[in-house]
Design an enzyme around this catalytic site. Structure first.
Site, mmCIF file in Angstrom:
data_model
loop_
_atom_site.group_PDB
_atom_site.id
_atom_site.type_symbol
_atom_site.label_atom_id
_atom_site.label_comp_id
_atom_site.label_asym_id
_atom_site.label_seq_id
_atom_site.Cartn_x
_atom_site.Cartn_y
_atom_site.Cartn_z
ATOM 1 N N GLY A 75 -39.363 1.703 6.237
ATOM 2 C CA GLY A 75 -40.049 2.737 5.470
ATOM 3 C C GLY A 75 -40.774 3.764 6.308
ATOM 4 N N CYS A 87 -16.210 3.539 -12.979
ATOM 5 C CA CYS A 87 -15.625 3.853 -14.285
ATOM 6 C C CYS A 87 -14.103 3.704 -14.220
ATOM 7 C CB CYS A 87 -16.005 5.280 -14.659
ATOM 8 S SG CYS A 87 -15.699 5.697 -16.374
ATOM 9 N N CYS A 93 -20.450 4.447 -22.181
ATOM 10 C CA CYS A 93 -19.572 5.410 -21.508
ATOM 11 C C CYS A 93 -18.360 5.685 -22.396
ATOM 12 C CB CYS A 93 -19.139 4.872 -20.153
ATOM 13 S SG CYS A 93 -17.846 5.858 -19.379
ATOM 14 N N CYS A 101 -19.802 7.592 -17.246
ATOM 15 C CA CYS A 101 -20.409 7.029 -16.043
ATOM 16 C C CYS A 101 -20.503 8.107 -14.968
ATOM 17 C CB CYS A 101 -19.548 5.900 -15.479
ATOM 18 S SG CYS A 101 -19.441 4.464 -16.525
ATOM 19 N N CYS A 132 -15.039 4.283 -20.271
ATOM 20 C CA CYS A 132 -14.827 2.875 -19.960
ATOM 21 C C CYS A 132 -15.656 1.946 -20.851
ATOM 22 C CB CYS A 132 -15.125 2.587 -18.491
ATOM 23 S SG CYS A 132 -16.880 2.547 -18.095
#
Lengths: 277, 258
Positions: free
Chosen positions: A29, A269, A238, A263, A241
């Site tokens: 970080g 997808c 979606c 998606c 899909c």
């Protein structure tokens, strides 16, 4: 392409960037400054991510590049093409095949696995910048863990909107120490950062910073006890899909107000549709 | 009353190269006591505050401070991390210009809540409750909690700054011209409020001002400064009514009667 070194950058530059990456991995970080180079694409298009990728890519790597989750958008296509020409490595659109994934704004839906490296393109690396313009001061605040102001931002969100309205680039605390910007990924992807088996590298070219989240590192999204962190949910599935788990984009399909949700991760997808067919 | 002063300053000196900020300043601040520092512009009043609060490094001297747990630290020599932690928990600063002490881009509630969040408060409802409580104490209408300080009047901004400073229950407050730039009636209300808060919370305070009326109302003791040195010190009423040093006499006699 013999006029260029492998992966475009010269070996000394790659060495310098690798040293920065090693330091970044050692201090999860923490933003490590590095000597960012001019790249053959403009700032804001992923110069930081490209430099990190160029420094860690090897001849045996399989590269995937996504932009907003999609493999076929301009940014993804041109960066993938760039590395295909300058390194000759195999490229793919499949998340599970790739050893190295450069991304802008998304983490793939397919779970990452150990050994993979994700490279994020970062526009502004400093999470405290919105409140403190001085770099010397933000560095001191990081050093002394003076992070009270980060919650001021969440407080303001709840006060104005009744909930935390920050939806992308949602600040996180890495390994209980440094506050980090996860780059402009939707907060939907934040839980995927936590204890990820893959190595996550972040490169900011214009701001000349590299930071990292090593595999299996705890990453916590900031929140209040009475307003816990939540991710987006959609009422729709979606349209292509039928997934109810993935991050959806709203797409306008005609000029009569017709719209569908699909998606954002095109590989996920497409594979689901193959599977269903 | 405890046995030792909360803050003991000895030989505090600050030089800016050839020029001097303050020389050999020494005083004790007892818990619950308010000390006024008066003197002309450039006499080193603010330099003392800046040295004690760590904004500038002192050239020489010591300032021993008794922490809540009874341990003693030297403010002028402690590491920055420890000093900043102490600054968050044990003391507060009220600036002359509220714009320096407030975050103008966030709401009043966030301004008061920020010191709490810096100390680890993570419950939105509680933070907001404390902020409301403090806005009430400094007489700011509670329905202004979600407004930006920029929409407040000067006096309200200063009161907001005071709420922000005191919300963490510090033990010592530094005030730099707390009523500067306010009109007289607002000043009077603010002083009244400050006097009440200081007494209720048992705060120790150092008030830097050039306004003798402010010290008369707030301060128990006075330090008169000139050219970076303390030329006279004593009880406020004693100095204001019977100044001994020629400069103190000049200062007191310079006040225009209304």
């Amino acid at each position: 392409m013999s006029a260029y070194n492998f992966a475009y950058l010269d070996e000394q530059t790659k060495r310098m960037i690798r040293r920065a990456i090693l330091k970044a991995i050692a201090i999860p970080g923490y933003q490590v400054p590095f000597g960012s180079r001019e790249m053959p694409l403009s700032y804001g298009w992923g110069t930081g991510g490209v430099q990190v990728t160029a420094s860690v890519i090897g001849p045996d790597d399989v590269l995937k590049v996504i932009d907003q989750g999609a493999d076929d958008t301009t940014n993804a296509v041109s960066i993938r093409h760039f590395f295909a020409r300058t390194t000759g490595v195999r490229t793919t659109t499949r998340t599970d095949e790739a050893t190295l994934i450069q991304t802008r704004h998304r983490i793939p839906e397919t779970p990452l696995c150990a050994g993979q490296i994700m490279v994020f393109q970062v526009p502004i690396p400093e999470p405290l910048r919105w409140l403190e313009p001085r770099e010397t001061e933000t560095r001191t605040m990081h050093a002394l863990e003076e992070y009270g102001v980060m919650h001021v931002r969440l407080y303001e969100d709840i006060t104005q909107h009744g909930r935390v309205a920050t939806a992308y680039d949602y600040p996180v605390r890495v390994n209980g120490r440094y506050i980090m910007r996860p780059s402009p990924i939707p907060k939907f992807d934040n839980p995927k950062l936590d204890r990820s088996p893959a190595l996550l590298l972040f490169g900011a070219g214009r701001e000349k910073r590299i930071y990292a989240v090593p595999p299996w590192t705890p990453v916590k999204s900031l929140d209040f006890d009475d307003h816990p962190f939540t991710i987006e949910r959609w009422e729709e599935a979606c349209a292509l899909c039928g997934s109810r788990e993935s991050f959806l984009d709203e797409v306008i399909v005609d000029d009569k107000g017709g719209r569908i949700f699909v998606c954002s991760d095109t590989d996920y997808c497409g594979r689901r549709r193959e599977h269903l067919a | 009353m405890s046995e030792r002063p909360l803050l003991a300053v000895r030989g505090l000196t600050k030089r800016y190269g050839e020029r001097t900020g303050c020389v050999d300043v020494g005083f004790d601040l007892w818990p619950g006591e308010v000390i006024g520092v008066v003197g002309e512009s450039g006499s080193g009043k603010t330099t003392i505050l800046h040295c004690l609060s760590g904004r500038t490094a002192a050239t020489a001297g010591s300032a021993t401070f008794v922490q809540r747990d009874g341990t003693v630290v030297d403010l002028l020599r402690m590491p920055e991390a420890a000093r900043r932690r102490l600054a968050r928990t044990d003391w507060a600063m009220v600036q002359q210009n509220p714009r320096d002490g407030l975050r103008m881009s966030v709401t009043a509630g966030a301004n008061v809540g920020e010191p709490l969040m810096a100390l680890g408060a993570r419950h939105y409802g509680e933070i907001r409750g404390r902020a409301l409580d403090w806005l009430g104490q400094v007489e700011i209408p509670l329905d202004r909690i979600d407004d930006l300080p920029a929409t407040f009047s000067g006096g309200m901004q200063q009161r907001l700054q005071i709420a922000r400073s005191l919300v963490t229950r510090p033990r010592m407050v530094f005030m730099d011209e707390p009523t500067g730039g306010l009109d007289v009636s607002v000043q009077a209300r603010l002083l009244d409020l400050l006097r009440g808060l200081v007494a209720d919370l048992g705060l120790a305070a150092i008030v830097v001002t050039h306004d003798l009326a402010v010290t008369r109302l707030l301060a128990h003791r006075l330090l008169v400064m000139r050219g970076g040195e303390i030329v006279e010190s004593g009880l406020t009423d004693q100095i204001l009514d019977d100044p001994q040093h020629p400069y103190s006499q000049l200062l007191v006699s310079s006040v225009l009667p209304p």
